[in-house]
Design an enzyme around this catalytic site. Structure first.
Site, mmCIF file in Angstrom:
data_model
loop_
_atom_site.group_PDB
_atom_site.id
_atom_site.type_symbol
_atom_site.label_atom_id
_atom_site.label_comp_id
_atom_site.label_asym_id
_atom_site.label_seq_id
_atom_site.Cartn_x
_atom_site.Cartn_y
_atom_site.Cartn_z
ATOM 1 N N SER A 163 4.022 2.150 8.269
ATOM 2 C CA SER A 163 3.771 1.171 7.213
ATOM 3 C C SER A 163 5.051 0.854 6.457
ATOM 4 C CB SER A 163 2.723 1.698 6.239
ATOM 5 O OG SER A 163 1.455 1.609 6.812
ATOM 6 N N ASP A 206 1.293 -7.758 1.987
ATOM 7 C CA ASP A 206 1.376 -6.302 1.816
ATOM 8 C C ASP A 206 2.832 -5.830 1.698
ATOM 9 O OD1 ASP A 206 0.909 -3.600 1.744
ATOM 10 O OD2 ASP A 206 -0.548 -3.597 3.377
ATOM 11 N N HIS A 231 0.816 -1.220 0.000
ATOM 12 C CA HIS A 231 0.000 0.000 0.000
ATOM 13 C C HIS A 231 0.846 1.265 0.000
ATOM 14 C CE1 HIS A 231 0.093 -0.385 4.540
ATOM 15 N NE2 HIS A 231 0.027 0.929 4.491
HETATM 16 N N1 ARG Z 1 -4.718 0.283 7.281
HETATM 17 C C1 ARG Z 1 -3.381 0.274 6.720
HETATM 18 C C2 ARG Z 1 -2.597 1.453 7.197
HETATM 19 O O1 ARG Z 1 -3.083 2.545 7.280
HETATM 20 C C3 ARG Z 1 -3.393 0.304 5.240
HETATM 21 C C4 ARG Z 1 -3.862 -0.953 4.665
HETATM 22 C C5 ARG Z 1 -3.968 -0.874 3.184
HETATM 23 N N2 ARG Z 1 -4.863 -1.917 2.753
HETATM 24 C C6 ARG Z 1 -6.118 -1.716 2.359
HETATM 25 N N3 ARG Z 1 -6.893 -2.731 2.159
HETATM 26 N N4 ARG Z 1 -6.567 -0.509 2.163
HETATM 27 O O2 ARG Z 1 -1.406 1.346 7.421
#
Ligand code: ARG
Length: 705
Positions: free
Chosen positions: A634, A202, A66
């Site tokens: 992330s 991811d 992401h």
């Molecule tokens: N919730 C995650 C974060 O903010 C991002 C995940 C991305 N994946 C998704 N399905 N949108 O770090």
């Protein structure tokens, strides 16, 4: 384990003994050392919004899927769709440049509190203090830049009680090396987002390039060579067990753990519901058009993902605040704080009015807060409004009779790249619907007295119909067409810009904010800064047994803890590891969020995991630890007690969505993709074993801890 995103420079003093107890085997210097290569040299900030880590001596970088999403999308077309199909460069010549993307590598950090606050006393008037602080922050940073050799800035910590300077090298040549198909990298989609158990691969891969003498360049240079990092992380195939030591190095973006109850309350009952409603509206309209047209779907994929990510975050945060009684808990703390102060006149002198000032100011803020939220989420939630705002520098030059030609030319030239970026992924008919809906909500939801003048035009000439007004704006602006925009940029005049309905609307909204709303917010700013500073100082003075870690502010931090399962709610407990079995359980060919690539299905069903299986012959996919992280982390490396990479942090869990506001040690978990799943996806699924071979893969027996 414990709350805390620690500054690496203090780890030796504050945390090291505790880390050893939990299973760390490295010396403090191996973690952070300004003179010799240490772990910190393997960790970079990616694009200012994510974290990455070096996994080879040739600048190979791992981060989340992401985090690379926008870059991957930008190289994709419906015909050659890297987002859908995945991609691994077969050799370095296939690696893809990404204009605008950079990584920052920390050179040093330094406590500059003494220099920033020199001569400032509690009696210094707040405005004067703010001006002095700002000026000194800038002076210190400017000196540290050494004529543009470094990027440097000073950030405030503990609400302005401390200041630290950060000096970086910025590398502007970062090339995409690979990514799994989206059905792996974003498996589970928005349904699984912010939730455990997770089965998402991811990750994505980039490579940092430098000049032949290993120096940064500001952008892509064909002759550049792979950067040789001071340190890269060995990769461990050993895997994790409950209780194993784990640390996360990275760049957490923002937490507000010192936010007073009044601030929490405002978030809970005003800001978050408005954000959720406006994002919900925008996402539905985007999705309608994305579902109808594959080309548009690709164009809006990255925008959609990022708006949806925080849409769900705000929902989870509000749910969590209610369930965990976050406001009440904070109120109870504030009662204790007030009692502690009342017991001692010296305390009254130092922190006495902090909470009253804060509460008074939140009452005032409440009146104008919606205007604030709607400016960002409604007006600038419309793409055309955001793009029109980029014309503001040019606009002020055109208005200035003394502005010189060269400046105007430069302002015009500066718009070329943003314009290209904008049009690349823009659909005017889609944006028109969004404009009508979001500006319509702005018109109905925000107090009339705080509305921009242009809404009177909507009322008088369009019968209050934002839809009709949208017809007029989109029918007459030059900003939805590259040809028309270029014609304007070739001969920009004030008259043309002022007559453009998109610009006119944006300018009305913006001017309204600057003239009517912002001064109201600013009025309380000085008292508020002082009060917050005193409140945080008071809390630290009161709770001397607790070592507070500073709120996240996009600077390098370390958090440590252990691999740890949890009890999510009454009668529900969650294991710490997921496996390929869970992918097969979730697999659903009829639901785009849960499609599994055919090749992966075959590998999973035949248990063809290569060297990446665990000792039970399963394919490990993700695991959880109790590291304290937030957005910006992330892509962060999860590192075992020997300093080896065991996973990449990529999310937080639903039960602890209040984590950025208040930390709950029993519930908060950090969700990580297991490095063995990453390597499986590169090697077995992606056929890119050469990239695994480039890494230092180790397998040394059981994990310490
Ligand atoms: N919730 C995650 C974060 O903010 C991002 C995940 C991305 N994946 C998704 N399905 N949108 O770090």
């Amino acid at each position: 384990a414990d709350e805390g995103m620690w500054l690496p420079m203090y780890v030796k003093r504050l945390n090291y003994v505790d880390m050893q107890k939990k299973g760390l085997q490295l010396t403090a210097e191996e973690i952070y050392d300004i003179n010799n290569a240490s772990l910190k040299d393997a960790v970079v900030q990616l694009g200012g919004f994510c974290t990455g880590e070096f996994v080879s001596g040739q600048g190979l970088l791992l981060t989340n899927h992401h985090c690379g999403y926008d870059a991957i999308q930008s190289h994709s077309t419906p015909e050659k769709n890297l987002l859908a199909d995945g991609f691994f460069a077969a050799n370095k010549s296939e690696e893809k440049p990404n204009p605008g993307l950079f990584v920052d590598i920390l050179v040093r950090m330094e406590d500059v509190t003494g220099q920033v606050l020199e001569g400032i006393t509690p009696q210094t008037p707040e405005q004067e203090r703010a001006a002095l602080v700002q000026q000194r922050q800038k002076q210190l940073a400017d000196a540290a830049k050494e004529n543009g050799q470094y990027v440097a800035y000073v950030r405030d910590f503990f609400a302005g009680n401390e200041y630290y300077m950060f000096v970086y090298q910025r590398f502007g040549d970062v090339r995409l090396v690979g990514a799994p198909p989206e059905s792996v990298g974003k498996f589970g989609g928005d349904t699984d987002n912010w939730m455990w158990p997770r089965h998402t691969g991811d990750f994505s891969m980039f490579r940092v390039y430098a000049s032949k003498d290993n120096k940064p360049t500001t952008s892509y240079v064909a002759d550049n060579v792979p950067y040789v990092p001071k340190k890269h992380l060995p990769v461990s195939l050993q895997g994790v067990s409950e209780g194993d030591f784990a640390m996360v190095f990275g760049f957490p973006g923002r937490t507000q753990r010192f936010l007073p109850a009044a601030g929490l309350q405002l978030t809970l009952d005003q800001s978050n519901p408005a954000r959720i409603k406006l994002r919900d509206t925008r996402l539905k309209l985007w999705k309608e058009d994305m579902d109808a047209d594959p080309a548009l779907r690709l164009k809006y994929a990255s925008k959609y993902a990022s708006i949806a990510n925080y849409w769900k975050y705000f929902i989870g945060q509000n749910e969590g605040m209610k369930r965990l009684k976050t406001v009440d808990k904070k109120k109870a703390e504030e009662v204790q704080f007030a009692q502690w102060i009342a017991a001692d006149p010296a305390r009254q002198q130092l922190y006495g009015s902090a909470l009253q000032d804060i509460n008074q100011n939140y009452a005032a803020l409440r009146e104008f807060n919606l205007s604030n939220v709607y400016l960002n989420e409604a007006a600038f939630g419309t793409e055309i409004m955001t793009f029109a705002a980029r014309m503001l520098p040019l606009y002020s030059l055109l208005k200035d009779p003394n502005a010189d030609k060269a400046a105007i030319q430069k302002a015009t030239a500066d718009l070329k790249e943003p314009a290209a970026e904008f049009f690349k992924d823009y659909s005017a008919p889609t944006d028109k619907k969004v404009f009508a809906a979001l500006m319509g909500l702005y018109y109905t939801d925000v107090p009339k007295a705080q509305q921009p003048e242009v809404f009177q035009t909507v009322a008088k000439q369009y019968g209050g119909s934002m839809k009709k007004y949208a017809d007029y704006v989109f029918g007459n602006t030059f900003m939805t067409s590259p040809t028309k925009l270029n014609a304007f940029l070739a001969a920009p005049t004030l008259a043309k810009l002022e007559a453009d309905p998109a610009f006119k609307t944006m300018n009305s909204v913006y001017t309204n904010y600057v003239q009517k709303i912002s001064p109201q917010l600013q009025a309380s700013q000085a008292t508020m800064s002082r009060a917050n500073r005193q409140y945080v100082a008071g809390l630290r003075a009161k709770n001397t047994d607790k070592v507070y870690s500073p709120d996240a502010n996009s600077t390098l931090r370390l958090s440590y803890g252990t691999v740890r399962s949890y009890e999510g709610r009454d009668a529900v407990s969650y294991d710490y590891q997921t496996t390929g079995q869970g992918i097969l359980e979730k697999e659903d060919a009829s639901n785009p969020e849960f499609v599994v690539p055919a090749k992966e299905l075959t590998l999973l069903k035949s248990k063809d995991f290569g060297p990446y299986a665990n000792k039970n012959g399963q394919l490990p996919v993700a695991f959880i630890t109790d590291n304290d992280i937030t957005g910006g982390n992330s892509g962060s490396p999860v590192i075992n007690g020997r300093g080896e990479l065991i996973g990449l942090a990529f999310d937080g869990n639903w039960e602890a969505m209040t984590g950025d506001l208040a930390y709950d040690p029993d519930l908060k978990r950090c969700i990580n993709v297991d490095i063995r799943y990453v390597l499986f996806c590169v090697d077995k699924l992606g056929g890119a074993k050469h990239l695994v071979d480039e890494m230092t893969v180790v397998n040394k027996g059981p994990n310490p801890g």
